[in-house]
Design an enzyme around this catalytic site. Structure first.
Site, short mmCIF file in Angstrom:
data_model
loop_
_atom_site.label_atom_id
_atom_site.label_comp_id
_atom_site.label_asym_id
_atom_site.label_seq_id
_atom_site.Cartn_x
_atom_site.Cartn_y
_atom_site.Cartn_z
N LYS A 185 -23.44 12.16 54.74
CA LYS A 185 -22.25 12.05 55.58
C LYS A 185 -21.64 13.43 55.71
CE LYS A 185 -20.12 8.63 57.65
NZ LYS A 185 -20.78 7.38 58.08
P1 NAD Z 1 -14.10 5.16 66.48
O1 NAD Z 1 -13.40 6.44 66.33
O2 NAD Z 1 -14.96 4.92 67.68
O3 NAD Z 1 -13.06 3.94 66.41
C1 NAD Z 1 -12.10 3.79 65.41
C2 NAD Z 1 -11.04 2.84 65.93
O4 NAD Z 1 -10.14 2.50 64.88
C3 NAD Z 1 -10.18 3.45 67.05
O5 NAD Z 1 -9.86 2.42 67.97
C4 NAD Z 1 -8.93 3.92 66.31
O6 NAD Z 1 -7.79 3.99 67.16
C5 NAD Z 1 -8.81 2.79 65.30
N1 NAD Z 1 -8.04 3.12 64.11
C6 NAD Z 1 -8.10 4.23 63.33
N2 NAD Z 1 -7.26 4.12 62.30
C7 NAD Z 1 -6.66 2.91 62.43
C8 NAD Z 1 -5.71 2.21 61.66
N3 NAD Z 1 -5.19 2.73 60.54
N4 NAD Z 1 -5.37 0.96 62.07
C9 NAD Z 1 -5.91 0.42 63.18
N5 NAD Z 1 -6.81 1.03 63.94
C10 NAD Z 1 -7.17 2.26 63.58
O7 NAD Z 1 -14.95 4.98 65.12
P2 NAD Z 1 -16.16 4.01 64.88
O8 NAD Z 1 -17.42 4.76 65.11
O9 NAD Z 1 -15.93 2.71 65.57
O10 NAD Z 1 -16.06 3.82 63.29
C11 NAD Z 1 -15.15 2.89 62.71
C12 NAD Z 1 -15.62 2.61 61.30
O11 NAD Z 1 -16.96 2.08 61.32
C13 NAD Z 1 -15.67 3.82 60.36
O12 NAD Z 1 -15.39 3.38 59.05
C14 NAD Z 1 -17.13 4.23 60.44
O13 NAD Z 1 -17.55 4.96 59.29
C15 NAD Z 1 -17.80 2.87 60.50
N6 NAD Z 1 -19.15 2.87 61.05
C16 NAD Z 1 -19.41 3.36 62.29
C17 NAD Z 1 -20.71 3.29 62.78
C18 NAD Z 1 -21.06 3.74 64.17
O14 NAD Z 1 -22.20 3.54 64.59
N7 NAD Z 1 -20.13 4.30 64.93
C19 NAD Z 1 -21.75 2.77 61.99
C20 NAD Z 1 -21.45 2.26 60.73
C21 NAD Z 1 -20.14 2.31 60.27
#
Ligand code: NAD
Length: 447
Positions: free
Chosen positions: A136
């Site tokens: 990461k």
């Molecule tokens: P992203 O930036 O696309 O979306 C994050 C969302 O969460 C946004 O809508 C943001 O406004 C919202 N957000 C942030 N903090 C917040 C809070 N305190 N309360 C409410 N909403 C909040 O990110 P993502 O890629 O969707 O990743 C989200 C999570 O999923 C992370 O933990 C990431 O590590 C995990 N993840 C992502 C992927 C991927 O393929 N993108 C894969 C596995 C895990």
């Protein structure tokens, strides 16, 4: 004074050493990555190790990342000044193959966060039987205050500085919080310029035009909903008709909400950083996506909905609560107030160790992150394989392959949890640890 006789000289007795100790000594406390999030990942690991019964040398090797790179990126801002951004890349394990993991841009990024997320990636890849270890990385910055050109310069400098440590057979990046296909395109281009030829397999989650997978963007959210569907089936329920709440409306949460909606579930609330929207009879998810595409967030969306805070959203009564925002959202401070039937970890590390115990005592089942959000890295693996082989599968083919992988992992986790009377999280970690342990026992510790 004459020299003392050599104690092992001729005629002296060979020294008697104490018997070999079976336990190797763990690394000293107070290491640089030991932050609260890393502590959470470590506590989960220690608990799973008690159940996994792996050799001590395996346990010791897995307790800490193999490599951590700390950088300071000098970047020219649009106004001509220069700023320094701390940046990190942590590679937890290379036992099963190259490391794999996302890149996030966030002002809370630190070494401990990257180390914790890298460790979870190791269990996730191993559980899904992908030939990767976990990594990461990220840059500590607030992407909402940066222009596109500034983000591009940060990304290119980050990639250039990481070049000695990454590679298609070494460490492969992917998008995470606040990074996307464009970020991956800049990374791929920067790395390729340094090599002198196109290297699409250096990143996954890139645009389709440069070798991206046609299903990568939807993969994590779609995988989350596949796992919810398998769990509903095992619990004797239909997904259609379940009342769902989704925290986070980005890549993972936005797609998960769409998939739930498309499968007939009623999504009553979603949220992002601007807060939540709620409608008792269900939200119009496609309309919410249009609003976000136009305005950048859920802020200002009305259409017969009520606004609520993120704290209120987590405590809504529902069948399924999907956490898809970020880590540390359900803790001992609010776990008692949750009113969901099933808690689904789309994000990484959203539930603290204390909250896990409270939820278990209240009979709330948790679908753990290492299983539930593994769709992203699984389709990333397909993308990497396709890039290495210069071949391409269509959408349906990828979705079918993803469903096969997710249902196989789900069945192994569910069955292990029920056979051994342990939580789904413990079962997922034990299954992942066993995969890594078998490989490390076969390889041994060099030299
Ligand atoms: P992203 O930036 O696309 O979306 C994050 C969302 O969460 C946004 O809508 C943001 O406004 C919202 N957000 C942030 N903090 C917040 C809070 N305190 N309360 C409410 N909403 C909040 O990110 P993502 O890629 O969707 O990743 C989200 C999570 O999923 C992370 O933990 C990431 O590590 C995990 N993840 C992502 C992927 C991927 O393929 N993108 C894969 C596995 C895990």
């Amino acid at each position: 004074m004459g020299r003392a006789a050599h104690p092992f000289g001729p005629g002296t007795q060979a020294p008697v050493y104490p018997p070999a100790v079976s336990k190797t000594v763990p690394a000293p406390p107070g290491l640089e990555w030991e932050t609260p999030l890393y502590e959470q990942a470590s506590m989960q690991l220690e608990h799973a190790l008690e159940l996994a019964e792996v050799p001590d040398f395996v346990a010791n090797r897995l307790r800490h990342p193999e490599r951590a790179v700390i950088l300071t990126l000098p970047v020219r801002m649009d106004d001509g000044t220069y700023r320094s951004f701390p940046a990190y890349r942590v590679q937890h394990s290379t036992v099963l193959g190259p490391t794999k993991g996302g890149i996030r841009y966030d002002d809370a990024v630190d070494l401990g966060e990257c180390a914790a997320l890298a460790m979870w990636m190791t269990w996730k890849c191993a559980l899904l039987r992908l030939p990767y270890g976990g990594a990461k990385g990220g840059v500590r910055c607030n992407p909402r205050t940066l222009s596109t050109a500034e983000v591009a310069r940060i990304t290119r400098r980050f990639t250039a500085e990481l070049a000695p440590f990454i590679g298609p057979q070494r460490d492969i990046a992917a998008p995470d919080m606040a990074t996307n296909e464009q970020t991956m395109a800049w990374m791929m281009d920067t790395y390729s310029m340094q090599r002198g030829y196109a290297v699409p397999e250096i990143v996954t989650g890139k645009p389709i035009s440069i070798g991206g997978s046609v299903f990568r963007h939807e993969a994590t959210g779609a995988g989350v909903v596949m796992v919810v569907e398998y769990a509903c089936r095992r619990l004797g329920r239909e997904l259609a008709g379940q009342h769902c709440v989704v925290q986070g409306f980005g890549n993972v949460g936005g797609i998960a909400a769409s998939e739930l909606h498309a499968k007939g579930a009623t999504v009553v609330a979603v949220s992002d950083l601007s807060g939540g929207v709620y409608a008792e009879d269900g939200l119009d998810i496609p309309a919410l996506h249009e609003h976000v595409a136009e305005h950048g967030s859920l802020d200002g969306y009305e259409a017969g909905t009520e606004r609520l805070t993120n704290a209120e959203l987590l405590e809504l009564p529902c069948d399924v609560l999907v956490l898809a925002a970020r880590e540390d959202q359900v803790t001992s401070a609010n776990a008692d107030n949750l009113r969901c039937g099933l808690l689904v970890e789309g994000a990484n590390g959203p539930t603290s160790v204390e909250a896990d115990a409270i939820l278990a005592s209240r009979g709330i089942q948790v679908l753990p992150d290492v299983l539930t959000n593994a769709g992203g890295v699984t389709v990333s693996y397909f993308e990497w394989v396709q890039d290495l082989g210069r071949l391409f599968w269509d959408r349906e083919e990828i979705r079918r392959r993803l469903a096969d992988k997710m249902s196989d992992a789900f069945d192994r986790v569910w069955n292990l949890a029920h056979e051994r009377g342990i939580s789904l999280r413990d079962a997922a970690l034990v299954a992942g640890i066993h995969e890594v342990s078998a490989a490390l026992e076969a390889r041994g510790i060099y030299p």
